[in-house]
Design a protein around this motif. Structure first.
Motif, PDB file in Angstrom:
ATOM      1  N   GLN A  64      -3.413 -26.806  15.945  1.00  0.00           N
ATOM      2  CA  GLN A  64      -3.123 -28.241  15.991  1.00  0.00           C
ATOM      3  C   GLN A  64      -3.856 -28.945  14.864  1.00  0.00           C
ATOM      4  O   GLN A  64      -4.981 -28.574  14.542  1.00  0.00           O
ATOM      5  CB  GLN A  64      -3.585 -28.801  17.338  1.00  0.00           C
ATOM      6  N   MET A  65      -3.213 -29.924  14.265  1.00  0.00           N
ATOM      7  CA  MET A  65      -3.887 -30.814  13.325  1.00  0.00           C
ATOM      8  C   MET A  65      -3.666 -32.234  13.793  1.00  0.00           C
ATOM      9  O   MET A  65      -2.612 -32.565  14.339  1.00  0.00           O
ATOM     10  CB  MET A  65      -3.364 -30.613  11.904  1.00  0.00           C
ATOM     11  N   GLY A  66      -4.688 -33.045  13.597  1.00  0.00           N
ATOM     12  CA  GLY A  66      -4.590 -34.393  14.122  1.00  0.00           C
ATOM     13  C   GLY A  66      -5.162 -35.442  13.197  1.00  0.00           C
ATOM     14  O   GLY A  66      -5.905 -35.141  12.265  1.00  0.00           O
ATOM     15  N   TRP A  67      -4.752 -36.667  13.466  1.00  0.00           N
ATOM     16  CA  TRP A  67      -5.303 -37.832  12.784  1.00  0.00           C
ATOM     17  C   TRP A  67      -6.031 -38.689  13.819  1.00  0.00           C
ATOM     18  O   TRP A  67      -5.500 -38.934  14.915  1.00  0.00           O
ATOM     19  CB  TRP A  67      -4.203 -38.646  12.121  1.00  0.00           C
ATOM     20  N   TYR A  68      -7.206 -39.118  13.444  1.00  0.00           N
ATOM     21  CA  TYR A  68      -8.015 -40.014  14.258  1.00  0.00           C
ATOM     22  C   TYR A  68      -8.391 -41.214  13.390  1.00  0.00           C
ATOM     23  O   TYR A  68      -8.233 -41.183  12.170  1.00  0.00           O
ATOM     24  CB  TYR A  68      -9.287 -39.306  14.733  1.00  0.00           C
ATOM     25  N   ARG A  69      -8.898 -42.249  14.039  1.00  0.00           N
ATOM     26  CA  ARG A  69      -9.387 -43.386  13.283  1.00  0.00           C
ATOM     27  C   ARG A  69     -10.586 -43.992  13.989  1.00  0.00           C
ATOM     28  O   ARG A  69     -10.735 -43.869  15.204  1.00  0.00           O
ATOM     29  CB  ARG A  69      -8.296 -44.432  13.078  1.00  0.00           C
ATOM     30  N   GLN A  70     -11.419 -44.640  13.184  1.00  0.00           N
ATOM     31  CA  GLN A  70     -12.589 -45.317  13.722  1.00  0.00           C
ATOM     32  C   GLN A  70     -12.617 -46.732  13.174  1.00  0.00           C
ATOM     33  O   GLN A  70     -13.001 -46.947  12.010  1.00  0.00           O
ATOM     34  CB  GLN A  70     -13.873 -44.572  13.379  1.00  0.00           C
ATOM     35  N   PRO A  71     -12.198 -47.708  13.979  1.00  0.00           N
ATOM     36  CA  PRO A  71     -12.239 -49.103  13.533  1.00  0.00           C
ATOM     37  C   PRO A  71     -13.691 -49.565  13.366  1.00  0.00           C
ATOM     38  O   PRO A  71     -14.603 -48.977  13.963  1.00  0.00           O
ATOM     39  CB  PRO A  71     -11.549 -49.854  14.672  1.00  0.00           C
ATOM     40  N   PRO A  72     -13.929 -50.604  12.593  1.00  0.00           N
ATOM     41  CA  PRO A  72     -15.294 -51.083  12.377  1.00  0.00           C
ATOM     42  C   PRO A  72     -15.980 -51.423  13.696  1.00  0.00           C
ATOM     43  O   PRO A  72     -15.444 -52.170  14.512  1.00  0.00           O
ATOM     44  CB  PRO A  72     -15.096 -52.337  11.518  1.00  0.00           C
ATOM     45  N   GLY A  73     -17.144 -50.849  13.925  1.00  0.00           N
ATOM     46  CA  GLY A  73     -17.916 -51.144  15.118  1.00  0.00           C
ATOM     47  C   GLY A  73     -17.380 -50.545  16.401  1.00  0.00           C
ATOM     48  O   GLY A  73     -17.874 -50.871  17.488  1.00  0.00           O
ATOM     49  N   LYS A  74     -16.388 -49.673  16.284  1.00  0.00           N
ATOM     50  CA  LYS A  74     -15.798 -49.086  17.492  1.00  0.00           C
ATOM     51  C   LYS A  74     -15.868 -47.567  17.437  1.00  0.00           C
ATOM     52  O   LYS A  74     -16.235 -46.978  16.426  1.00  0.00           O
ATOM     53  CB  LYS A  74     -14.347 -49.543  17.641  1.00  0.00           C
ATOM     54  N   GLN A  75     -15.505 -46.962  18.537  1.00  0.00           N
ATOM     55  CA  GLN A  75     -15.548 -45.505  18.614  1.00  0.00           C
ATOM     56  C   GLN A  75     -14.293 -44.889  17.994  1.00  0.00           C
ATOM     57  O   GLN A  75     -13.253 -45.538  17.866  1.00  0.00           O
ATOM     58  CB  GLN A  75     -15.671 -45.072  20.081  1.00  0.00           C
ATOM     59  N   ARG A  76     -14.425 -43.650  17.642  1.00  0.00           N
ATOM     60  CA  ARG A  76     -13.310 -42.901  17.095  1.00  0.00           C
ATOM     61  C   ARG A  76     -12.225 -42.760  18.152  1.00  0.00           C
ATOM     62  O   ARG A  76     -12.514 -42.509  19.332  1.00  0.00           O
ATOM     63  CB  ARG A  76     -13.780 -41.519  16.631  1.00  0.00           C
ATOM     64  N   GLU A  77     -10.983 -42.877  17.726  1.00  0.00           N
ATOM     65  CA  GLU A  77      -9.862 -42.761  18.654  1.00  0.00           C
ATOM     66  C   GLU A  77      -8.750 -41.923  18.052  1.00  0.00           C
ATOM     67  O   GLU A  77      -8.588 -41.851  16.833  1.00  0.00           O
ATOM     68  CB  GLU A  77      -9.323 -44.159  19.017  1.00  0.00           C
ATOM     69  N   LEU A  78      -7.990 -41.310  18.918  1.00  0.00           N
ATOM     70  CA  LEU A  78      -6.871 -40.490  18.480  1.00  0.00           C
ATOM     71  C   LEU A  78      -5.728 -41.375  17.986  1.00  0.00           C
ATOM     72  O   LEU A  78      -5.445 -42.418  18.565  1.00  0.00           O
ATOM     73  CB  LEU A  78      -6.379 -39.626  19.645  1.00  0.00           C
ATOM     74  N   VAL A  79      -5.085 -40.928  16.917  1.00  0.00           N
ATOM     75  CA  VAL A  79      -3.871 -41.577  16.424  1.00  0.00           C
ATOM     76  C   VAL A  79      -2.663 -40.720  16.792  1.00  0.00           C
ATOM     77  O   VAL A  79      -1.705 -41.191  17.378  1.00  0.00           O
ATOM     78  CB  VAL A  79      -3.928 -41.769  14.898  1.00  0.00           C
ATOM     79  N   GLY A  80      -2.707 -39.448  16.439  1.00  0.00           N
ATOM     80  CA  GLY A  80      -1.615 -38.550  16.752  1.00  0.00           C
ATOM     81  C   GLY A  80      -1.943 -37.138  16.322  1.00  0.00           C
ATOM     82  O   GLY A  80      -2.887 -36.915  15.573  1.00  0.00           O
ATOM     83  N   ILE A  81      -1.133 -36.198  16.819  1.00  0.00           N
ATOM     84  CA  ILE A  81      -1.368 -34.796  16.483  1.00  0.00           C
ATOM     85  C   ILE A  81      -0.037 -34.108  16.207  1.00  0.00           C
ATOM     86  O   ILE A  81       1.036 -34.571  16.600  1.00  0.00           O
ATOM     87  CB  ILE A  81      -2.124 -34.038  17.590  1.00  0.00           C
ATOM     88  N   MET A  82      -0.137 -32.997  15.495  1.00  0.00           N
ATOM     89  CA  MET A  82       1.005 -32.114  15.288  1.00  0.00           C
ATOM     90  C   MET A  82       0.556 -30.700  15.613  1.00  0.00           C
ATOM     91  O   MET A  82      -0.470 -30.240  15.099  1.00  0.00           O
ATOM     92  CB  MET A  82       1.536 -32.195  13.860  1.00  0.00           C
TER      93      MET A  82
END
Length: 115
Positions: free
Chosen positions: A32-50
């Motif tokens: 699996q490969m995935g994309w995550y993101r971390q908005p300013p001042g927030k925790q890392r969150e999942l965006v999507g996976i393949m």
């Protein structure tokens, strides 16, 4: 494994960006490969996976706007982001999960969406 993410930048709301994640070995070696993101001042969150079979999953907040694709010849997974919103502003990271080597993360690429 090494993962190199790129493609971030500054874009106006409603615009598009395509992020790339280049792996140092065949992307088919990963379950699996995935994309995550971390908005300013927030925790890392999942965006999507393949998954290795090509199945994709997206979180509700990006469904219909973001698309994950891949180019196996380039060992690259992409995140096409359309209709960007200011709340999409974050550092975007890719990861890869292998049954052999576990989970690896690339460095982040910053996406800033202006209103």
């Amino acid at each position: 494994v090494q993962l190199q993410a790129s493609g971030g930048g500054l874009v106006q709301a409603g615009g598009s960006l395509r992020l790339s994640c280049v792996a140092s070995r065949s992307i088919f070696s990963f379950a699996q490969m995935g994309w995550y993101r971390q908005p300013p001042g927030k925790q890392r969150e999942l965006v999507g996976i393949m998954t290795s079979s090509g199945s994709t999953y997206y979180v509700d907040s990006v469904k219909g706007r973001f698309t994950i694709s891949r180019d196996s010849a380039k060992n690259t997974v992409y995140l096409q982001m359309n209709s960007l919103k200011p709340e999409d502003t974050a550092v975007y990271l890719c990861n890869a999960i292998s049954t052999v080597s576990g989970t690896d993360w690339g460095q982040g690429t910053l996406v800033t969406v202006s209103s």
